[in-house]
Design a protein around this motif. Structure first.
Motif, mmCIF file in Angstrom:
data_model
loop_
_atom_site.group_PDB
_atom_site.id
_atom_site.type_symbol
_atom_site.label_atom_id
_atom_site.label_comp_id
_atom_site.label_asym_id
_atom_site.label_seq_id
_atom_site.Cartn_x
_atom_site.Cartn_y
_atom_site.Cartn_z
ATOM 1 N N MET A 1 0.652 -1.259 0.145
ATOM 2 C CA MET A 1 -0.061 -0.118 -0.034
ATOM 3 C C MET A 1 0.872 1.237 -0.068
ATOM 4 S SD MET A 1 -3.116 1.154 2.740
ATOM 5 C CE MET A 1 -1.841 1.582 3.932
ATOM 6 N N CYS A 2 0.777 2.068 -0.974
ATOM 7 C CA CYS A 2 1.442 3.369 -1.156
ATOM 8 C C CYS A 2 0.549 4.305 -1.508
ATOM 9 C CB CYS A 2 2.451 3.049 -2.219
ATOM 10 S SG CYS A 2 3.779 1.827 -1.862
ATOM 11 N N GLY A 3 1.121 5.349 -1.332
ATOM 12 C CA GLY A 3 0.481 6.753 -1.787
ATOM 13 C C GLY A 3 0.874 7.683 -3.179
ATOM 14 N N ILE A 4 0.251 8.056 -3.822
ATOM 15 C CA ILE A 4 0.373 8.788 -5.102
ATOM 16 C C ILE A 4 -0.374 9.784 -5.261
ATOM 17 C CG2 ILE A 4 0.755 8.821 -7.694
ATOM 18 C CD1 ILE A 4 0.891 5.770 -7.665
ATOM 19 N N VAL A 5 0.280 11.121 -5.518
ATOM 20 C CA VAL A 5 0.027 12.383 -5.812
ATOM 21 C C VAL A 5 0.383 13.165 -6.941
ATOM 22 C CG1 VAL A 5 -0.673 12.770 -3.394
ATOM 23 C CG2 VAL A 5 1.443 13.592 -4.082
ATOM 24 N N GLY A 6 -0.210 13.917 -7.570
ATOM 25 C CA GLY A 6 0.090 14.443 -8.828
ATOM 26 C C GLY A 6 -0.652 15.867 -9.074
ATOM 27 N N LEU A 7 -0.135 16.976 -9.576
ATOM 28 C CA LEU A 7 -0.526 17.899 -10.024
ATOM 29 C C LEU A 7 -0.022 18.512 -11.137
ATOM 30 C CD1 LEU A 7 -0.639 20.102 -6.696
ATOM 31 C CD2 LEU A 7 -2.623 19.847 -7.938
ATOM 32 N N PHE A 8 -0.986 18.968 -12.166
ATOM 33 C CA PHE A 8 -0.814 19.618 -13.391
ATOM 34 C C PHE A 8 -1.667 20.936 -13.342
ATOM 35 C CE2 PHE A 8 -1.907 20.600 -17.848
ATOM 36 C CZ PHE A 8 -0.824 20.412 -18.432
ATOM 37 N N LEU A 9 -0.846 22.056 -13.395
ATOM 38 C CA LEU A 9 -1.429 23.382 -13.277
ATOM 39 C C LEU A 9 -1.627 23.870 -14.606
ATOM 40 C CD1 LEU A 9 0.713 24.765 -10.489
ATOM 41 C CD2 LEU A 9 -1.223 23.739 -10.529
ATOM 42 N N LYS A 10 -2.889 24.225 -14.908
ATOM 43 C CA LYS A 10 -3.557 24.742 -16.106
ATOM 44 C C LYS A 10 -3.313 26.386 -15.945
ATOM 45 C CE LYS A 10 -7.369 22.891 -16.458
ATOM 46 N NZ LYS A 10 -8.615 22.143 -17.027
ATOM 47 N N ASP A 11 -3.441 26.851 -14.647
ATOM 48 C CA ASP A 11 -3.514 28.280 -14.583
ATOM 49 C C ASP A 11 -2.102 28.791 -14.020
ATOM 50 O OD1 ASP A 11 -3.684 30.993 -13.556
ATOM 51 O OD2 ASP A 11 -5.641 30.430 -12.203
ATOM 52 N N PRO A 12 -1.197 29.627 -14.650
ATOM 53 C CA PRO A 12 -0.086 30.028 -14.062
ATOM 54 C C PRO A 12 0.090 30.958 -13.080
ATOM 55 C CG PRO A 12 -0.333 30.599 -16.726
ATOM 56 C CD PRO A 12 -1.690 30.103 -16.074
ATOM 57 N N LYS A 13 -0.851 31.367 -12.724
ATOM 58 C CA LYS A 13 -1.140 32.132 -11.286
ATOM 59 C C LYS A 13 -0.990 31.267 -10.149
ATOM 60 C CE LYS A 13 -4.314 35.655 -12.789
ATOM 61 N NZ LYS A 13 -5.711 36.380 -12.895
ATOM 62 N N LEU A 14 -1.114 29.787 -10.471
ATOM 63 C CA LEU A 14 -0.905 28.893 -9.325
ATOM 64 C C LEU A 14 0.310 28.367 -9.140
ATOM 65 C CD1 LEU A 14 -4.161 26.729 -9.843
ATOM 66 C CD2 LEU A 14 -3.702 28.373 -7.713
ATOM 67 N N GLU A 15 1.164 28.576 -10.230
ATOM 68 C CA GLU A 15 2.438 28.134 -10.198
ATOM 69 C C GLU A 15 3.413 28.404 -9.102
ATOM 70 O OE1 GLU A 15 4.527 29.185 -13.728
ATOM 71 O OE2 GLU A 15 2.821 28.041 -15.034
ATOM 72 N N PRO A 16 3.388 29.713 -8.596
ATOM 73 C CA PRO A 16 4.139 29.748 -7.303
ATOM 74 C C PRO A 16 3.872 28.898 -5.826
ATOM 75 C CG PRO A 16 3.406 31.931 -8.182
ATOM 76 C CD PRO A 16 2.838 30.794 -8.881
ATOM 77 N N GLU A 17 2.254 28.476 -6.001
ATOM 78 C CA GLU A 17 2.065 27.631 -5.016
ATOM 79 C C GLU A 17 2.277 26.075 -5.191
ATOM 80 O OE1 GLU A 17 0.961 29.232 -2.225
ATOM 81 O OE2 GLU A 17 1.370 31.016 -3.536
ATOM 82 N N LEU A 18 2.795 25.484 -6.363
ATOM 83 C CA LEU A 18 2.859 24.053 -6.497
ATOM 84 C C LEU A 18 3.307 23.346 -5.511
ATOM 85 C CD1 LEU A 18 2.492 21.779 -8.668
ATOM 86 C CD2 LEU A 18 4.901 22.400 -9.356
ATOM 87 N N GLY A 19 4.437 23.622 -4.965
ATOM 88 C CA GLY A 19 5.075 23.039 -3.995
ATOM 89 C C GLY A 19 4.434 22.943 -2.552
ATOM 90 N N ALA A 20 3.908 24.099 -2.172
ATOM 91 C CA ALA A 20 2.998 24.077 -1.083
ATOM 92 C C ALA A 20 1.543 23.150 -1.294
ATOM 93 C CB ALA A 20 2.698 25.656 -0.665
#
Length: 293
Positions: A1-20
């Protein structure tokens, strides 16, 4: 049992928040994989340069190493990022091997940085200051070791191609045979982890001319077992579940992002999740989102 997460940003305004955003998702997935964790972040890169993510023993003096090879190195705990002209990559790798043979290159690409360590996922994220990282997309993994020991080498993601990496939840039953096939084709798999075999398989198919989508489709015939793959590339990320799809997975899409989680609770804190389109990825169907599309 493992966990996977992923994010693909379509809105450039969110890019500074990707890591958080990704750090919170990894934290929530701690109980699905408490022994080690890792993530890959796709951030800005300079044309004509390649970023090498290095990993060394605790206490490695990366600043001194950078001075020795005449290229500055940005340390992040046990890892560091070294950016060099593509034309000098082979020379720099040879110098690293000569001056610091204990250093490993765990990832390479124009935009990808890759970090992984043993420990609780929330602690691993904090050690590398994931919450401060910006970028366009990222994938992460929390590991509960089953088929190999709890080591940094066995942690995900695995990168076997330029700007390409994979995280995996599940188990492959024929990984030993695939490993031997890859070895005959010149693809080296360093760890016991079947997930590295999967990553190398995709790189092998893509080196032969497949797109990522085509490589994932071929994997349905060539890789036996139960699995969910999330794969990062320079311009996007893809998702594939095996034909049985027994491992949990959920996705969400808004005008601002596409997100993947092994469970919905990993997505629950994302902005706009209350009105997001939610669905469970279908078995044996390739999903891919691309910045270049």
């Amino acid at each position: 049992m493992c966990g996977i997460v992923g994010l693909f940003l379509k809105d450039p305004k969110l890019e500074p928040e990707l890591g958080a955003m990704l750090a919170e998702m990894l934290d929530i997935m701690c109980d699905r994989g408490p022994d080690s964790a890792g993530f890959a972040v796709y951030s800005a890169g300079a044309p004509g340069f390649v970023k090498l993510t290095l990993r060394g023993p605790a206490g490695t003096d990366f600043t001194a190493l950078g001075a020795a090879i005449a290229h500055p190195i940005l340390p992040r705990d046990t890892h560091a990022v070294l950016s060099v002209p593509v034309a000098e990559e082979a020379t720099v790798r040879a110098a690293l091997g000569r001056l610091a043979p204990e250093i490993r290159v765990v990832g390479a690409g124009q935009r990808m940085e890759l970090y992984k360590e043993v420990g609780l996922p929330a602690d691993v994220a904090r050690r590398f200051k994931l919450e401060t990282m910006a970028g366009t997309h990222a994938i992460g993994h929390t590991r509960m070791a089953t088929e190999s020991a709890v080591t940094t080498e066995g942690a995900h993601p695995f990168s076997t191609g330029t700007d390409q990496c994979l995280v995996h939840n599940g188990s492959l039953s024929n990984h030993a045979g695939v490993r031997r096939r890859l070895a005959r084709e010149g693809f080296r798999v360093d760890t016991e982890n079947d997930s590295e075999v999967a990553a190398a398989y995709l790189s092998y198919r893509m080196r032969g001319g497949d797109t990522l989508g085509e490589a994932l489709t071929h994997s349905l015939d060539d890789l036996d077992g139960f699995y969910t793959f999330v794969v990062g590339t320079e311009s996007g990320f893809g998702v594939l579940r095996d034909p049985i799809a027994c491992k949990p997975a959920v996705m969400a899409e808004t005008d601002g992002y596409v997100a993947f989680g092994s469970e919905y609770r990993a997505l629950a804190g994302l902005p706009g999740i209350a009105t997001a389109k939610l669905w469970e990825p279908e078995p044996a169907k390739v999903y891919f989102w691309d910045r270049a599309a």
